[in-house]
Design a protein around this motif. Structure first.
Motif, PDB file in Angstrom:
ATOM      1  N   MET A  63      -0.277   4.481  -1.842  1.00 47.11           N
ATOM      2  CA  MET A  63      -0.984   4.734  -2.197  1.00 47.11           C
ATOM      3  C   MET A  63      -2.293   5.913  -1.119  1.00 47.11           C
ATOM      4  N   GLN A  64      -2.943   6.279  -1.506  1.00 48.98           N
ATOM      5  CA  GLN A  64      -4.163   7.578  -1.180  1.00 48.98           C
ATOM      6  C   GLN A  64      -5.230   7.049  -0.343  1.00 48.98           C
ATOM      7  N   MET A  83       0.959  -1.083  -0.252  1.00 49.31           N
ATOM      8  CA  MET A  83       0.260  -0.248   0.035  1.00 49.31           C
ATOM      9  C   MET A  83       1.206   1.226   0.158  1.00 49.31           C
TER      10      MET A  83
END
Length: 124
Positions: free
Chosen positions: A34-35, A31
């Motif tokens: 990532m946003q 992850m």
């Protein structure tokens, strides 16, 4: 990340959470960068609970999140609560978990929550 409103651990590896699960060190490594939405108290079913977003950073000891508040009333209010030190806890909602014996080895973080009390004792 210098333009973030705040930063903190969204989840810390190796600590037993209130649901009895323990996040393993590389469970959410994928992850990194990532946003995800930043929400209030895991209220991810109501758009009014979205306070902004969090950028995730994988670290050896967990997932660190950089929080960015939006310009809604809820976002501005939450920013004031964090700046004043009234709210400090973070938590994640994740699904697609791969776990064995209450140890989480993989999953997808869907949101980071600003909350009164988080499930992971190292997430603040």
């Amino acid at each position: 990340m210098e333009d973030a409103d705040f930063g903190g651990y969204a989840t810390k590896a190796g600590l037993k959470c209130s649901d009895g699960r323990t996040i393993m060190p590389e469970a959410f490594k994928h992850m990194d960068g990532m946003q995800v939405p930043l929400v209030w108290q895991h209220g991810h079913k109501e758009p009014g609970n979205v306070l902004g977003h969090a950028l995730l950073e994988a670290r050896e000891d967990g997932i660190y999140g950089y929080g960015f508040f939006n310009d809604t009333q809820a976002g501005r209010n939450s920013k004031a609560l964090v700046e004043h030190g009234d709210i400090k806890a973070l938590s994640i909602f994740a699904n697609q978990l791969v776990e064995k014996s209450k140890q989480v080895f993989h999953g997808m973080i869907r949101e980071v929550s600003l909350c009164l009390a988080g499930a992971n004792p190292g997430a603040f």
